[in-house]
Design a protein around this motif. Structure first.
Motif, short mmCIF file in Angstrom:
data_model
loop_
_atom_site.label_atom_id
_atom_site.label_comp_id
_atom_site.label_asym_id
_atom_site.label_seq_id
_atom_site.Cartn_x
_atom_site.Cartn_y
_atom_site.Cartn_z
N UNK A 487 129.04 53.01 50.74
CA UNK A 487 130.07 52.99 51.55
C UNK A 487 131.08 52.01 50.98
N UNK A 488 132.19 52.29 50.25
CA UNK A 488 133.21 51.49 49.60
C UNK A 488 134.34 51.06 50.85
N UNK A 506 132.71 47.25 47.59
CA UNK A 506 133.58 47.66 46.15
C UNK A 506 133.81 49.10 46.62
N UNK A 507 134.62 49.70 45.78
CA UNK A 507 134.93 51.23 45.93
C UNK A 507 134.66 51.85 44.58
N UNK A 508 134.47 51.07 43.41
CA UNK A 508 133.94 51.65 42.08
C UNK A 508 133.00 50.48 41.52
N UNK A 509 132.32 51.02 40.43
CA UNK A 509 131.52 50.09 39.78
C UNK A 509 130.36 49.30 40.71
N UNK A 510 129.69 50.12 41.27
CA UNK A 510 128.74 49.40 42.12
C UNK A 510 129.18 49.62 43.68
N UNK A 511 129.71 51.17 43.94
CA UNK A 511 130.28 51.31 45.30
C UNK A 511 129.18 50.87 46.35
N UNK A 512 129.96 49.99 47.37
CA UNK A 512 129.28 49.73 48.47
C UNK A 512 128.67 48.28 48.43
N UNK A 513 128.59 47.59 47.18
CA UNK A 513 128.12 46.18 46.96
C UNK A 513 129.21 45.33 47.41
N UNK A 514 128.69 44.04 48.10
CA UNK A 514 129.46 43.08 48.30
C UNK A 514 128.92 41.68 48.02
N UNK A 515 129.87 40.81 47.86
CA UNK A 515 129.33 39.29 47.78
C UNK A 515 130.24 38.36 48.70
N UNK A 516 129.61 37.60 49.52
CA UNK A 516 130.51 36.72 50.12
C UNK A 516 129.86 35.12 49.37
N UNK A 517 131.13 34.60 48.97
CA UNK A 517 130.88 33.39 48.16
C UNK A 517 131.51 31.98 49.06
#
Length: 833
Positions: A487-488, A506-517
């Motif tokens: 889910x993007x 992310x909505x493209x190039x790895x849809x659904x992934x996230x990073x909290x930095x």
């Protein structure tokens, strides 16, 4: 026989097994068999070690009776009967009462709906109290805030929840609202109070989060700043008058430049740009100011100049392709570079292609410059920078459409100034347009980004600001998925008491992934993941020093789901069965369809726990407690995850059977015309067993009996009455088919002298009728070759006498003395003539 039951008061905890001992003594002179059973409870709950013991004359035996109550058995006193029956004499029955003491089991749990509420001064939650015990829960709720900064109120303050039921309580959380800055996370726990204290096996407390917004919106803060500026203007006007006089000449020259700019234009290219100038304090359009287009390589000379119209619009054409900076100046306003920077170094360049036009540019112009000063605190603050950003969520930029800069800061505002931090942490920012609301963003590689919002009055010199620089070497990464896959565009926010970091999947190039930095470590964070049309998910994650937590996979369920299934009823149409669904705060209703019995209810919030009630006027209501996950699947309370299918039972029960009676040969034959009385404390029903046709003789049926314990008495002329206890449950077809003892009979031998008199007529009279004119005999018969006669199935108790005639209708040759015949008595009466 002699029967003794110990103990008479038996502790019987729900879900455990308790035992009583039945001591039998055979007081007869022959070997006897007995039947032991328990009345008044479900037979499946009872185990009798030796249900039919056989005893020699004078012998005794102990029979253990084990009783296992179900886990949901209600607390209190239950009275049951232990029945012992002599198998050789069904009329010999002994019933002893045993009182079961079922102790109370207190077990309650609390669920918060929703678990997280974002509000201002107070937040309202719904606390659903579920009673999983076997006794009513009477009490209230209590909440604990680890920081002791939140107060809680519950309405109602005290609730009474029956066993296996639930109710809802409105919880209002209140805390002192911050004036400005980031929203404050206020976690808390909720537990039950009252009739019992939480034990070691008590369910965990319900956890909730009150996400508190600042007291004033950014626009309101800007307005307060403006009012403060107006208030102090009278005080500072005398001091500023000299400055104004000195600046008046410069403003006059600037006004002349603006006038000249109305007629000036570049003529070296085919590109152009246009936009609007806004006033910093009010957000209104600003006409009559100069807009200069300059080259980044030479900011002293304008490439082209234009003036804003009355609606604040400006347009510059004839520009060559390349990058340009915009500078806005006007009488009474501080110099501003696009979009709201105080210097050219912080300005944003506008790229133009040959023949293209860039429009929609927005420049914000402020008034008297202000100064901000303070200290950046923390370890190794050297090399940090402080940016002054104009936030997009407050006036005048709210809704203006300006895109956030690419500086990588957590703020989404427009950069006004950027200054470095000294080794000692001191920082001073001059020439800040005012009055206005700004975000001060502290950044340094390897550290967490800190955002602090300030309200700057007109011409204010603000000192003493403290901006923390926090270690931020931790990360949290993972994926967000929905029911159909990754889910993007989902919002992912990690927050603690001092830090708030957010991103989107992310909505493209790895849809659904996230990073909290940039998360300070070690630390504990509440991570809230949300998306439109989805139920939010909340996680609590703890990071160790410099930890990079990966593989945090979050699945968001639907915000609403559907409940449905089928309803079946005994021998009828399920149409009209009402289905009610409630979570304690809201209630939904529908009805089963005629014929199919199917039902469906859409728009139910998920996940959640619901009480589903099926009701009909002449049927026993059924109540289910079901839990639904975020994908609309039933996780508990039903046999299938796809739906709730129920079979309803009648609200009453039936009792039927066939009555038989022992005959002279020792066999059991169907007995007609037996009176059957079914009685309880409030209900008495009487029927008679059938006498025709032959296949139905002895049958009886009692319909529409309310659930309960009944005493059933079978009465027939000439026979001792028989009583038995039966429990009738709703929807149950109970059966009871007793065997009555042999009816009363009179037999004997007729003799003339010492010889049997064969063929003689024998008549049986009631003693009170004999000798009366027209009195008829009860029964007549004829002696056999041995002079023997027999009257079977005689009404008793009654007084009789026997008359003998030589032949039927002949003269009387003998009469017996009157005698009393008891019920089921086998009386021998011999007559000698």
């Amino acid at each position: 026989m002699h029967v003794d039951v110990t103990p008479r008061h038996l502790p019987a905890a729900a879900g455990t097994t308790s035992e009583a001992v039945v001591t039998l003594t055979n007081t007869r002179d022959v070997i006897a068999g007995f039947a032991v059973r328990v009345l008044g409870v479900d037979p499946s709950w009872v185990h009798v070690a030796d249900p039919q013991p056989r005893l020699f004359p004078g012998a005794s035996a102990s029979v253990r009776v084990a009783l296992t109550l179900p886990a949901d058995a209600p607390a209190g006193r239950w009275t049951v009967g232990v029945e012992v029956q002599d198998l050789a004499d069904p009329a010999a029955v002994a019933v002893h009462e045993v009182v079961l003491e079922v102790p109370a089991v207190h077990r309650t749990r609390v669920v918060l709906e929703p678990p997280t509420v974002t509000a201002g001064r107070q937040a309202v939650f719904t606390a659903v109290v579920h009673n999983d015990g076997n006794t009513p829960h009477v009490g209230g709720l209590t909440a604990v805030d680890p920081e002791a900064r939140t107060t809680f109120a519950f309405v109602p303050a005290t609730v009474t929840v029956p066993p296996r039921a639930s109710t809802s309580v409105t919880l209002t959380a209140r805390a002192r609202r911050p004036w400005a800055g980031d929203p404050v996370l206020r976690p808390f726990e909720v537990r039950t109070t009252g009739t019992h204290a939480p034990g070691p096996d008590a369910p965990p407390a319900a956890t909730g989060v009150f996400l508190q917004r600042p007291r004033f919106t950014r626009g309101a803060i800007a307005l307060v700043g403006l009012l403060a500026a107006v208030t102090v203007f009278a005080t500072v006007i005398a001091l500023a008058l000299g400055t104004v006089v000195q600046r008046s000449a410069a403003d006059r020259d600037l006004a002349l430049e603006v006038a000249q700019a109305r007629d000036s234009a570049a003529t070296t290219g085919t590109a152009g740009l246009s936009g609007t100038v806004l006033e910093l304090t009010t957000g209104t359009v600003l006409g009559g100011v100069s807009v200069e287009v300059v080259s980044p390589d030479d900011t002293t000379t304008a490439v082209a100049t234009a003036a804003t119209t009355q609606d604040g619009a400006f347009a510059v054409g004839g520009l060559a392709d390349g990058s340009y900076l915009l500078r806005v100046r006007g009488a009474g306003f501080a110099e501003v570079w696009y979009p709201a920077a105080a210097t050219a170094d912080d300005a944003t360049a506008v790229d133009l292609a040959d023949g293209a036009a860039v429009d929609g540019l927005v420049v914000v112009v402020g008034g008297v410059p202000a100064t901000l000063a303070g200290t950046v605190t923390g370890d190794d603050v050297g090399g940090a920078t402080v940016q002054v950003q104009m936030p997009l969520d407050a006036a005048p930029l709210l809704g203006s459409g300006i895109v956030a800069d690419d500086a990588g800061t957590p703020g989404e505002g427009v950069v006004v100034r950027t200054v470095p931090v000294g080794e000692d942490g001191t920082v001073e920012i001059a020439d800040v347009p005012s009055p206005a609301v700004y975000d001060l963003v502290v950044t340094k590689p390897g550290y967490a980004t800190h955002v602090q919002r300030v309200d700057v009055a007109a011409g204010e010199s603000r000192a003493g600001l403290e901006l923390p620089l926090l270690l931020g070497d931790g990360t949290i990464s993972g994926t967000v998925s929905g029911g159909a896959g990754p889910l993007g565009g989902a919002s992912v926010v990690a927050s603690s008491a001092t830090v708030r970091v957010e991103t989107v999947s992310l909505t493209q190039d790895g849809v659904g992934s996230f990073v909290l930095r940039g998360l300070p470590t070690p630390g504990t964070y509440t991570v809230v993941v949300s998306a439109d049309g989805r139920a939010p998910a909340t996680l609590t994650l703890t990071l160790t020093a410099a930890q990079e937590l990966t593989g945090v996979d979050v699945v968001l369920g639907d915000a609403q789901g559907t409940l449905g299934g089928t309803v079946a009823v005994p021998g009828g149409d399920p149409g009209g069965v009402e289905v009610t669904v409630t979570d304690g705060a809201s209630t939904w209703r529908t009805a089963a369809r005629s014929g199919s019995g199917s039902w469906r209810l859409a728009g139910v919030p998920v996940p959640g726990t619901y009480t589903v009630t099926f009701a009909h006027a002449d049927l026993q209501s059924q109540v289910l407690s079901v839990s639904i996950d975020g994908f609309g699947r039933v996780t508990s309370g039903a046999a299938s995850a796809g739906g709730l299918d129920v079979t309803m039972r009648s609200a009453s029960g039936t009792l039927s059977g066939t009555v038989r009676q022992l005959d002279g040969a020792g066999g059991a034959v169907a007995a007609g015309n037996v009176t059957v009385q079914v009685a309880s404390g409030t209900v008495t029903r009487t029927v008679t067993t059938a006498s025709t046709p032959a296949a139905a003789v002895g049958a009886y049926a009692v319909d529409a009996l309310p659930p309960g314990t009944y005493t059933v008495t079978f009465t027939r002329a000439g026979t001792r009455s028989v009583s038995q206890i039966v429990v009738v449950q709703a929807g149950q077809d109970a059966t009871l088919s007793p065997v009555l003892v042999r009816p009363a009979a009179v037999t004997g031998t007729v003799r003339r002298g010492n010889d049997p008199l064969a063929g003689a007529g024998v008549r049986l009279y009631r003693a009170s009728d004999y000798g009366l004119a027209g009195a008829a005999p009860v029964a007549t018969t004829t002696t056999d070759a041995n002079g023997v006669y027999a009257f079977d199935d005689v009404d008793a108790p009654q007084n009789y006498l026997v008359e003998v005639r030589v032949v039927a209708g002949g003269s009387v040759v003998g009469v017996s003395p009157p005698f009393t015949l008891a019920a089921s008595e086998q009386r021998a009466v011999d007559v000698t003539s």
